[in-house]
Write an enzyme that holds these catalytic residues in place. Structure first.
Site, short mmCIF file in Angstrom:
data_model
loop_
_atom_site.label_atom_id
_atom_site.label_comp_id
_atom_site.label_asym_id
_atom_site.label_seq_id
_atom_site.Cartn_x
_atom_site.Cartn_y
_atom_site.Cartn_z
N LYS A 13 0.54 7.75 4.32
CA LYS A 13 -0.46 8.78 4.00
C LYS A 13 -1.01 9.42 5.28
O LYS A 13 -1.08 10.64 5.39
CB LYS A 13 -1.65 8.18 3.21
CG LYS A 13 -1.27 7.47 1.94
CD LYS A 13 -2.49 6.89 1.23
CE LYS A 13 -3.24 5.82 2.01
NZ LYS A 13 -2.48 4.58 2.25
N ARG A 88 -10.12 5.54 -3.93
CA ARG A 88 -9.31 4.34 -4.01
C ARG A 88 -9.66 3.51 -5.25
O ARG A 88 -9.06 2.47 -5.49
CB ARG A 88 -9.59 3.49 -2.79
CG ARG A 88 -8.34 3.19 -2.02
CD ARG A 88 -8.78 2.43 -0.82
NE ARG A 88 -8.55 3.26 0.31
CZ ARG A 88 -7.80 2.90 1.32
NH1 ARG A 88 -7.25 1.73 1.36
NH2 ARG A 88 -7.60 3.71 2.31
N ARG A 123 3.49 -0.97 13.40
CA ARG A 123 2.54 0.13 13.61
C ARG A 123 1.76 -0.09 14.91
O ARG A 123 1.33 -1.19 15.21
CB ARG A 123 1.57 0.24 12.44
CG ARG A 123 0.49 1.27 12.74
CD ARG A 123 -0.20 1.80 11.53
NE ARG A 123 -0.76 0.78 10.67
CZ ARG A 123 -1.34 1.09 9.52
NH1 ARG A 123 -1.38 2.33 9.10
NH2 ARG A 123 -1.84 0.13 8.77
N ARG A 156 -3.49 -2.70 14.73
CA ARG A 156 -4.70 -2.71 13.90
C ARG A 156 -4.96 -4.14 13.44
O ARG A 156 -4.03 -4.85 13.04
CB ARG A 156 -4.48 -1.80 12.68
CG ARG A 156 -5.26 -0.51 12.81
CD ARG A 156 -4.93 0.48 11.76
NE ARG A 156 -5.21 0.03 10.39
CZ ARG A 156 -5.14 0.83 9.34
NH1 ARG A 156 -4.84 2.11 9.51
NH2 ARG A 156 -5.37 0.37 8.14
N ARG A 167 -4.15 -6.46 0.97
CA ARG A 167 -4.35 -5.00 0.79
C ARG A 167 -3.40 -4.47 -0.29
O ARG A 167 -3.78 -3.61 -1.09
CB ARG A 167 -4.12 -4.27 2.11
CG ARG A 167 -5.26 -4.51 3.11
CD ARG A 167 -4.89 -4.13 4.52
NE ARG A 167 -4.68 -2.70 4.69
CZ ARG A 167 -4.02 -2.19 5.73
NH1 ARG A 167 -3.52 -2.97 6.67
NH2 ARG A 167 -3.89 -0.89 5.83
P1 AP5 Z 1 0.64 5.35 8.06
O1 AP5 Z 1 0.87 6.81 8.01
O2 AP5 Z 1 -0.34 4.82 9.07
O3 AP5 Z 1 0.33 4.80 6.61
P2 AP5 Z 1 -0.97 4.88 5.73
O4 AP5 Z 1 -0.53 5.04 4.32
O5 AP5 Z 1 -1.93 5.89 6.28
O6 AP5 Z 1 -1.47 3.41 5.98
P3 AP5 Z 1 -2.89 2.80 6.22
O7 AP5 Z 1 -2.65 1.35 6.54
O8 AP5 Z 1 -3.68 3.59 7.21
O9 AP5 Z 1 -3.51 2.93 4.83
P4 AP5 Z 1 -4.62 2.16 4.23
O10 AP5 Z 1 -4.83 3.01 3.06
O11 AP5 Z 1 -4.46 0.74 3.92
O12 AP5 Z 1 -5.71 2.10 5.40
P5 AP5 Z 1 -6.98 2.95 5.69
O13 AP5 Z 1 -7.03 3.19 7.13
O14 AP5 Z 1 -7.08 4.11 4.75
O15 AP5 Z 1 2.06 4.65 8.27
C1 AP5 Z 1 2.18 3.24 8.43
C2 AP5 Z 1 3.23 2.95 9.53
O16 AP5 Z 1 4.53 3.32 9.07
C3 AP5 Z 1 3.00 3.73 10.82
O17 AP5 Z 1 3.34 2.92 11.90
C4 AP5 Z 1 3.93 4.94 10.69
O18 AP5 Z 1 4.35 5.43 11.96
C5 AP5 Z 1 5.07 4.36 9.88
N1 AP5 Z 1 5.70 5.32 8.98
C6 AP5 Z 1 5.10 6.30 8.28
N2 AP5 Z 1 5.97 6.98 7.52
C7 AP5 Z 1 7.17 6.37 7.72
C8 AP5 Z 1 8.48 6.60 7.21
N3 AP5 Z 1 8.76 7.55 6.32
N4 AP5 Z 1 9.46 5.79 7.63
C9 AP5 Z 1 9.20 4.80 8.52
N5 AP5 Z 1 8.00 4.55 9.05
C10 AP5 Z 1 6.98 5.31 8.65
O19 AP5 Z 1 -8.14 1.95 5.26
C11 AP5 Z 1 -8.40 0.76 6.00
C12 AP5 Z 1 -9.49 -0.03 5.31
O20 AP5 Z 1 -10.70 0.75 5.21
C13 AP5 Z 1 -9.20 -0.43 3.87
O21 AP5 Z 1 -8.46 -1.62 3.79
C14 AP5 Z 1 -10.64 -0.60 3.31
O22 AP5 Z 1 -11.20 -1.82 3.70
C15 AP5 Z 1 -11.39 0.52 3.97
N6 AP5 Z 1 -11.37 1.79 3.18
C16 AP5 Z 1 -10.80 2.97 3.52
N7 AP5 Z 1 -10.96 3.89 2.55
C17 AP5 Z 1 -11.65 3.27 1.56
C18 AP5 Z 1 -12.10 3.68 0.28
N8 AP5 Z 1 -11.88 4.92 -0.19
N9 AP5 Z 1 -12.76 2.77 -0.49
C19 AP5 Z 1 -13.02 1.53 -0.04
N10 AP5 Z 1 -12.61 1.06 1.16
C20 AP5 Z 1 -11.93 1.92 1.96
#
Ligand code: AP5
Length: 212
Positions: A13, A88, A123, A156, A167
């Site tokens: 994402k 979410r 990552r 991270r 997660r």
């Molecule tokens: P990346 O693009 O970083 O993936 P992502 O889907 O953004 O993953 P996140 O881990 O950031 O998502 P998340 O939703 O768990 O975390 P968030 O930060 O929102 O890609 C991942 C890796 O793969 C990278 O290394 C990339 O280079 C690689 N990659 C990408 N595309 C690829 C492809 N096609 N092929 C190969 N490799 C690829 O949230 C973190 C925490 O914050 C949550 O756990 C929660 O505690 C809190 N939080 C955030 N938002 C909320 C909410 N709305 N409600 C409650 N808690 C929340």
């Protein structure tokens, strides 16, 4: 345009939101990035959120809804924005509806859990500007520092295998039901995440352009 990216942790994402932001000239808003910044700066919200994120749990709805309300009122959101990681839960989606916000495009990026577990270990993130890399699939130029700002890349804390498993479980229980929620509104497209970032990007661009 108002665009939302749905998908499991690590589905890509953030990577696609960053690309789409540059392509369409609208801000990408990641609740995860806002929370990480607050934790780094030790704000009251950051200190309250830290325990949740470190164990892979969701931060309480009222906190995240407050973050989004405040962010969407900023000037740079006037011409549209990209939501990455919000909503979410169904409660968060209903809060967005209550704000009178309708998305033009909801993109659900789908990647099997096994592929996500393999991806997370590779990552690397920039602690300064939040740019994201992958040791194999999207390496920085020298592999150790950020291309954009030169900061040393780090892992991270929530990418450890045990936290990733939690997660993913929470995603399936609490976030995946949002696919039905948005599919029923008729503005959702599924993008099957590909092994190469640029292949997923091509599919994402096409899905968004078809909904303009
Ligand atoms: P990346 O693009 O970083 O993936 P992502 O889907 O953004 O993953 P996140 O881990 O950031 O998502 P998340 O939703 O768990 O975390 P968030 O930060 O929102 O890609 C991942 C890796 O793969 C990278 O290394 C990339 O280079 C690689 N990659 C990408 N595309 C690829 C492809 N096609 N092929 C190969 N490799 C690829 O949230 C973190 C925490 O914050 C949550 O756990 C929660 O505690 C809190 N939080 C955030 N938002 C909320 C909410 N709305 N409600 C409650 N808690 C929340």
């Amino acid at each position: 345009m108002k665009i939302m990216f749905l998908g499991a942790p690590g589905a890509g994402k953030g990577t696609q939101a960053e690309h789409t932001s540059a392509r369409l000239g609208i801000p990408a808003i990641s609740t995860g990035a806002i929370i990480r910044e607050a934790i780094k700066n030790e704000t009251a919200m950051g200190l309250a959120a830290k325990a949740y994120t470190e164990k892979g749990a969701l931060v309480p709805d009222e906190v995240v809804i407050g973050i989004i309300k405040e962010r969407l009122e900023m000037d740079d959101c006037k011409n549209g924005y990209i939501l990455d990681g919000f909503p979410r839960t169904v409660v968060q989606a209903e809060a967005l509806d209550a704000m009178g916000i309708e998305m033009d495009a909801v993109i659900s990026i789908e990647v099997p859990d096994e592929a996500i577990i393999a991806r997370m270990g590779g990552r690397r993130v920039c602690p300064k500007c939040s740019a994201t890399y992958h040791v194999d699939f999207k390496p920085s130029k020298d592999g150790v520092t950020c291309d954009a700002c030169g900061e040393a890349l780090t892992l991270r804390r929530d990418d450890s295998p045990e936290v990733v498993a939690d997660r993913l479980r929470i995603y399936h229980e609490q976030t995946e039901p949002l696919k039905d929620y948005y599919a029923s509104k008729g503005r959702m497209k599924i993008v099957i995440g590909q092994d190469k970032v640029e292949d997923t990007t091509a599919l994402t661009d096409a899905a968004i352009d078809s909904m303009k």
